[in-house]
Design a protein around this motif. Structure first.
Motif, PDB file in Angstrom:
ATOM      1  N   TYR A   1      31.857 -41.824 -21.679  1.00 34.69           N
ATOM      2  CA  TYR A   1      32.814 -42.827 -22.146  1.00 34.69           C
ATOM      3  C   TYR A   1      34.147 -42.581 -21.451  1.00 34.69           C
ATOM      4  N   GLU A   2      34.990 -43.614 -21.471  1.00 36.47           N
ATOM      5  CA  GLU A   2      36.281 -43.535 -20.791  1.00 36.47           C
ATOM      6  C   GLU A   2      37.397 -43.518 -21.816  1.00 36.47           C
ATOM      7  N   GLN A   3      38.392 -42.658 -21.610  1.00 36.99           N
ATOM      8  CA  GLN A   3      39.541 -42.608 -22.499  1.00 36.99           C
ATOM      9  C   GLN A   3      40.750 -42.076 -21.730  1.00 36.99           C
ATOM     10  N   LEU A   4      41.860 -42.824 -21.812  1.00 40.15           N
ATOM     11  CA  LEU A   4      43.138 -42.426 -21.197  1.00 40.15           C
ATOM     12  C   LEU A   4      42.997 -42.019 -19.726  1.00 40.15           C
ATOM     13  N   GLY A   5      42.208 -42.804 -18.979  1.00 38.79           N
ATOM     14  CA  GLY A   5      42.111 -42.588 -17.537  1.00 38.79           C
ATOM     15  C   GLY A   5      41.132 -41.518 -17.099  1.00 38.79           C
ATOM     16  N   TYR A   6      40.335 -41.003 -18.030  1.00 34.96           N
ATOM     17  CA  TYR A   6      39.345 -39.984 -17.679  1.00 34.96           C
ATOM     18  C   TYR A   6      37.973 -40.363 -18.222  1.00 34.96           C
ATOM     19  N   ILE A   7      36.949 -39.828 -17.584  1.00 37.43           N
ATOM     20  CA  ILE A   7      35.568 -40.033 -18.029  1.00 37.43           C
ATOM     21  C   ILE A   7      35.117 -38.759 -18.729  1.00 37.43           C
ATOM     22  N   TYR A   8      34.593 -38.934 -19.946  1.00 35.29           N
ATOM     23  CA  TYR A   8      34.144 -37.803 -20.766  1.00 35.29           C
ATOM     24  C   TYR A   8      32.638 -37.906 -21.017  1.00 35.29           C
ATOM     25  N   SER A   9      32.025 -36.784 -21.321  1.00 34.23           N
ATOM     26  CA  SER A   9      30.600 -36.745 -21.623  1.00 34.23           C
ATOM     27  C   SER A   9      30.360 -36.995 -23.102  1.00 34.23           C
ATOM     28  N   LYS A  10      29.321 -37.806 -23.412  1.00 33.28           N
ATOM     29  CA  LYS A  10      28.883 -37.995 -24.800  1.00 33.28           C
ATOM     30  C   LYS A  10      27.799 -36.982 -25.153  1.00 33.28           C
ATOM     31  N   LEU A  11      27.188 -36.391 -24.132  1.00 34.68           N
ATOM     32  CA  LEU A  11      25.992 -35.571 -24.334  1.00 34.68           C
ATOM     33  C   LEU A  11      26.170 -34.167 -23.766  1.00 34.68           C
ATOM     34  N   ALA A  12      25.262 -33.291 -24.156  1.00 34.39           N
ATOM     35  CA  ALA A  12      25.115 -32.009 -23.477  1.00 34.39           C
ATOM     36  C   ALA A  12      24.004 -32.210 -22.454  1.00 34.39           C
ATOM     37  N   GLY A  13      24.287 -31.938 -21.203  1.00 39.52           N
ATOM     38  CA  GLY A  13      23.260 -32.161 -20.184  1.00 39.52           C
ATOM     39  C   GLY A  13      23.803 -31.996 -18.779  1.00 39.52           C
ATOM     40  N   PHE A  14      23.145 -32.658 -17.820  1.00 39.08           N
ATOM     41  CA  PHE A  14      23.515 -32.574 -16.406  1.00 39.08           C
ATOM     42  C   PHE A  14      24.254 -33.831 -15.979  1.00 39.08           C
ATOM     43  N   VAL A  15      25.296 -33.630 -15.155  1.00 34.82           N
ATOM     44  CA  VAL A  15      26.051 -34.759 -14.612  1.00 34.82           C
ATOM     45  C   VAL A  15      25.297 -35.323 -13.420  1.00 34.82           C
ATOM     46  N   LYS A  16      25.182 -36.646 -13.367  1.00 27.48           N
ATOM     47  CA  LYS A  16      24.596 -37.315 -12.203  1.00 27.48           C
ATOM     48  C   LYS A  16      25.600 -38.337 -11.701  1.00 27.48           C
ATOM     49  N   ILE A  17      25.729 -38.423 -10.381  1.00 19.68           N
ATOM     50  CA  ILE A  17      26.605 -39.431  -9.788  1.00 19.68           C
ATOM     51  C   ILE A  17      25.717 -40.429  -9.058  1.00 19.68           C
ATOM     52  N   VAL A  18      25.785 -41.684  -9.492  1.00 15.36           N
ATOM     53  CA  VAL A  18      25.008 -42.750  -8.859  1.00 15.36           C
ATOM     54  C   VAL A  18      25.947 -43.497  -7.930  1.00 15.36           C
ATOM     55  N   LYS A  19      25.681 -43.399  -6.607  1.00 16.30           N
ATOM     56  CA  LYS A  19      26.564 -44.036  -5.619  1.00 16.30           C
ATOM     57  C   LYS A  19      26.089 -45.465  -5.362  1.00 16.30           C
ATOM     58  N   ASP A  20      27.053 -46.409  -5.460  1.00 12.66           N
ATOM     59  CA  ASP A  20      26.767 -47.814  -5.191  1.00 12.66           C
ATOM     60  C   ASP A  20      27.927 -48.343  -4.351  1.00 12.66           C
ATOM     61  N   LYS A  21      27.707 -48.438  -3.030  1.00  9.44           N
ATOM     62  CA  LYS A  21      28.758 -48.796  -2.066  1.00  9.44           C
ATOM     63  C   LYS A  21      29.898 -47.789  -2.190  1.00  9.44           C
ATOM     64  N   ASN A  22      31.099 -48.264  -2.603  1.00  7.47           N
ATOM     65  CA  ASN A  22      32.246 -47.350  -2.694  1.00  7.47           C
ATOM     66  C   ASN A  22      32.506 -46.874  -4.116  1.00  7.47           C
ATOM     67  N   ILE A  23      31.567 -47.155  -5.012  1.00  6.27           N
ATOM     68  CA  ILE A  23      31.776 -46.812  -6.424  1.00  6.27           C
ATOM     69  C   ILE A  23      30.798 -45.718  -6.852  1.00  6.27           C
ATOM     70  N   ASN A  24      31.308 -44.726  -7.570  1.00  8.23           N
ATOM     71  CA  ASN A  24      30.465 -43.687  -8.171  1.00  8.23           C
ATOM     72  C   ASN A  24      30.337 -43.972  -9.661  1.00  8.23           C
ATOM     73  N   ARG A  25      29.108 -44.158 -10.118  1.00 10.66           N
ATOM     74  CA  ARG A  25      28.877 -44.309 -11.559  1.00 10.66           C
ATOM     75  C   ARG A  25      28.529 -42.933 -12.102  1.00 10.66           C
ATOM     76  N   ILE A  26      29.357 -42.425 -13.006  1.00 12.78           N
ATOM     77  CA  ILE A  26      29.164 -41.086 -13.552  1.00 12.78           C
ATOM     78  C   ILE A  26      28.254 -41.184 -14.768  1.00 12.78           C
ATOM     79  N   GLU A  27      27.142 -40.464 -14.737  1.00 10.70           N
ATOM     80  CA  GLU A  27      26.195 -40.472 -15.853  1.00 10.70           C
ATOM     81  C   GLU A  27      25.943 -39.046 -16.310  1.00 10.70           C
ATOM     82  N   VAL A  28      25.552 -38.914 -17.566  1.00  7.31           N
ATOM     83  CA  VAL A  28      25.118 -37.619 -18.079  1.00  7.31           C
ATOM     84  C   VAL A  28      23.727 -37.809 -18.647  1.00  7.31           C
TER      85      VAL A  28
END
Length: 197
Positions: free
Chosen positions: A29-56
């Motif tokens: 989730y996003e809050q005050l300009g930062y991305i935070y984790s909702k879960l305990a787990g591994f971070v994955k970055i999904v690259k789509d053109k010039n955008i990184n989608r941060i997933e956990v």
């Protein structure tokens, strides 16, 4: 898909700054300009053109915790003049394996006439409510709000133990005795209407 196996995170951990390059994905989730984790787990970055989608991605999906902005289902456990306490049972459609503690303050019950709100006329112990999670101010307790039409009491039982029917925004009625009780009633929108919108 790029895995950053070295980044293992816990719920509420700050991961990246958000912006044009980084956007929050599932498990974050996003809050005050930062991305935070909702879960305990591994971070994955999904690259789509010039955008990184941060997933956990979690090994155990049930380590999900309420995040600011989430709609949760809770059960009222205590009501007094200033606030009511509840246990959070679900986040969206996900039923939690362990409940979390929530608090709903008088000023967060509705958006208008806040000074006229009486907690005993809005909620009773045992009521099932829909509420939105507010940004956290104290550890281990989630602050909630029902200050939207769609939020409030969804299931309530009369003194007879019968499920009551909403008759207005502020009242529910027992179908057996026809006795009315005050509540902050949630305006439930039927799913077929939501799909049409």
């Amino acid at each position: 898909m790029t895995d950053i196996e070295c980044i293992i995170c816990v719920p509420g951990q700050r991961l990246f700054s958000s912006g044009k390059e980084n956007i929050p994905g599932s498990g974050t989730y996003e809050q005050l300009g930062y991305i935070y984790s909702k879960l305990a787990g591994f971070v994955k970055i999904v690259k789509d053109k010039n955008i990184n989608r941060i997933e956990v991605h979690s090994v155990m999906e049930q380590s999900i915790v309420p995040a600011p902005g989430d709609i949760v289902t809770g059960m009222i456990t205590l009501v007094n003049q200033r606030f009511c306490k509840c246990t959070i049972k679900c986040i969206g459609d996900i039923v939690l394996t362990r409940p979390y503690r929530g608090i709903l303050r008088r000023e967060d019950v509705r958006s208008t006439e806040k000074d006229k709100i009486e907690m005993y006329k809005s909620f009773r112990s045992g009521d099932i409510i829909l509420a939105r999670v507010l940004p956290m101010t104290e550890a281990h307790t989630y602050q909630l709000s029902t200050a939207e039409n769609e939020l409030g009491v969804v299931i309530a039982h009369s003194e007879e133990g019968t499920s009551m029917i909403p008759v207005s925004w502020t009242e529910m009625q027992c179908p057996r005795t026809l006795a009315k009780e005050f509540r902050k009633v949630a305006k439930i929108v039927p799913e077929e209407l939501v799909n049409e919108l």
